[in-house]
Design an enzyme around this catalytic site. Sequence first.
Site, mmCIF file in Angstrom:
data_model
loop_
_atom_site.group_PDB
_atom_site.id
_atom_site.type_symbol
_atom_site.label_atom_id
_atom_site.label_comp_id
_atom_site.label_asym_id
_atom_site.label_seq_id
_atom_site.Cartn_x
_atom_site.Cartn_y
_atom_site.Cartn_z
ATOM 1 N N LYS A 115 -0.023 4.616 -19.856
ATOM 2 C CA LYS A 115 -0.218 6.303 -20.993
ATOM 3 C C LYS A 115 -0.162 5.785 -21.727
ATOM 4 O O LYS A 115 -0.663 6.837 -23.133
ATOM 5 C CB LYS A 115 1.074 6.600 -20.410
ATOM 6 C CG LYS A 115 1.850 8.084 -20.689
ATOM 7 C CD LYS A 115 2.733 8.809 -20.014
ATOM 8 C CE LYS A 115 3.405 9.767 -21.153
ATOM 9 N NZ LYS A 115 4.833 10.160 -20.148
ATOM 10 N N ASP B 122 5.263 14.692 -13.065
ATOM 11 C CA ASP B 122 6.007 13.951 -14.705
ATOM 12 C C ASP B 122 4.543 12.453 -14.358
ATOM 13 O O ASP B 122 5.150 11.748 -13.606
ATOM 14 C CB ASP B 122 7.462 13.466 -14.405
ATOM 15 C CG ASP B 122 8.438 12.669 -15.791
ATOM 16 O OD1 ASP B 122 7.248 12.581 -16.718
ATOM 17 O OD2 ASP B 122 9.070 11.986 -15.756
ATOM 18 N N ASP C 21 16.247 12.763 -24.427
ATOM 19 C CA ASP C 21 15.007 11.587 -23.417
ATOM 20 C C ASP C 21 15.098 10.360 -24.121
ATOM 21 O O ASP C 21 14.323 9.914 -24.994
ATOM 22 C CB ASP C 21 13.502 12.350 -23.198
ATOM 23 C CG ASP C 21 13.154 11.575 -22.257
ATOM 24 O OD1 ASP C 21 13.515 10.781 -21.240
ATOM 25 O OD2 ASP C 21 11.796 12.471 -22.112
ATOM 26 N N GLU D 93 7.248 18.008 -22.246
ATOM 27 C CA GLU D 93 8.316 17.122 -21.346
ATOM 28 C C GLU D 93 9.745 17.945 -21.510
ATOM 29 O O GLU D 93 10.278 18.304 -20.279
ATOM 30 C CB GLU D 93 8.291 15.844 -21.575
ATOM 31 C CG GLU D 93 7.227 14.776 -20.014
ATOM 32 C CD GLU D 93 6.826 13.853 -20.800
ATOM 33 O OE1 GLU D 93 7.156 13.200 -21.745
ATOM 34 O OE2 GLU D 93 6.134 12.786 -20.374
#
Length: 588
Positions: free
Chosen positions: A71, A9, A170, A148
């Site tokens: 990211k 991840d 999330d 994800e």
Amino acid sequence: MNEPIIGIDLGTTNSEVAVFEDGRARLIRDAAGRAIIPSVVGIDDQGRLLVGEAALNQYVARPEATIRSIKRKMGRAEKVSLGGTDYSPQEISAFILRHLKDMARADLGREVTKAVITVPAYFSDAQRQATREAGEIAGLEVVRMINEPTAAALAYEAGHSGQRHILVFDLGGGTFDVSVVRMEDEIVEVVASTGNNHLGGDDFDNRIGQYILDHLAGERQFDVVPGTSPHARILRRAESSKRSLSDHPFVRVEEEFLGTRDGIPLHLDLELSRNDYEAMISSHVDETLDLVHKALDDAHLGTGGIQEILLVGGATRTPVIRKRLEEVFGMVPRGEVDPDVCVALGAAIQGAIIGGATGTAVLVDVTPYTFGTSALGELDGVWTPFLYVPLIRRNTPIPTSKSEVFFTVYDNQKEVDVRIFQGEHSDASYNIEIGQFMVEGLSKAKEGGPIVLRLDLDVNGVLHVTATEKNTGLNKKITINNALTRKGENALDLAKGRVAAMFEGISGGSSPGVAEGGDDSGGDHTETATARAVVEKARGLLGEATDEDRDDMVNLIESIQEALDRKEFREVKSLREQLADILFYMET
Ligand code: AMP
């Protein structure tokens, strides 16, 4: 043995790596035992590369030589400068991936070259391509990239058959994503995904931080300058206070020596309640729920079309989020696989599936039962002393500790009756009572005095229960052994008996559960609780009563309290019935 395919991840704030071994996915730790690796890369003053915790640690001192949140830049052509050299976002990400790869090699004792890497469902082709390149630069063959939410669904649901729709909620530190995932046997697909790239736990910290700053500026006339060390310390304290409020109803927010005012050192010391905190963040929580509805609309589903809600991201530990989701969907969201790491575990499961492994599963130690207490409250429109308040929910990882605040219901209340139940029913009398005690000698305060009830459950099934009068610290504790075993027939029979007694009480016109003899102490507790429920309800209706009724009600409330103090339960019962009669006519 085949070469393992690790699961990664690669997160905005933190990254994790996991592997599937011996029929289950597990997280890989570094030499210091850490599994959650900050997604931070830096160069120290000697020109050496730092990744993870070490890079994060130097961030305050050397921000110009430290890169966070790379990211967010993946897929863009822009370069970032580090220690005088320009790097592409892929290269910076590759440093992190390389670090994770080395952790896996050290743990497994063999070279690792294959990985499944997760990406957000909203990532564009360019962002996915950049992630694949980052893997290659790090010496990893990216055998698959998965979304994800798909990974989260695999962590929970791998091996289920039939078609299921799963909502993956999330909420991380800085981003919120909500997805609807469809699983059917081997096929897992994201059917809708939406979110907000600038909404997360950090915003919750900021709300608490602002509250502290306002308190210091208003009540202490002390202004904290943004960007200074006291400011940073306040924000850090805000974050730790937030975490504490996930498990407990109050937190003391303390920070020493924030500065001086007129030569006197200034310390921060204030109490924050979960209620006030929830009010502070309510607009953020509302926004997440609006986005949940948007995802459902996009998937052409109603709330009833969802079979499971899965929680991902550290900020989903916030109880009000779980509560609001439960209200909307009528089911308890699942968060038992550590929300910080379930994406990496799911990626490892995907790796195992590609490698041909069977029996994929994530195993966690959880409580199979819900534990809670009974309180005065409204159930299906009727006031009852048996409203069930769960504290530790089924499927919570153990050991765990949860506390909740309750309030005394009348002035000068001397004692509270604490009952602990195992079960799920919203009417506590249908659950199994596993413990009961009285906290006596309360400080004769006004009604609404806070009592904090705390449950600590360990892996051996020992449940410690503590009730504390918040204002005085007076407390009483009990220990319940074997709380994790399903309570036997005996307890079930008792529960059934209580319920039956309630029904008899109603049809026979006498009070619930009170033996006609009146001196049975269980009956006394029930009479006390029932009388308090009626008194509480009467108080709420005083404003609507006619003048004549109001006088009668006030007199009866006072007489009931006096009779309760004298422990004259027959008298309590008769007065309580008179009061209930008035309420009955008011409501019809
Ligand atoms: P993630 O990006 O998934 O690691 O999530 C990090 C966020 O989760 C940060 O804002 C943390 O402060 C928050 N967080 C971690 N633990 C808790 C907790 N027990 N209660 C509330 N928020 C938490």
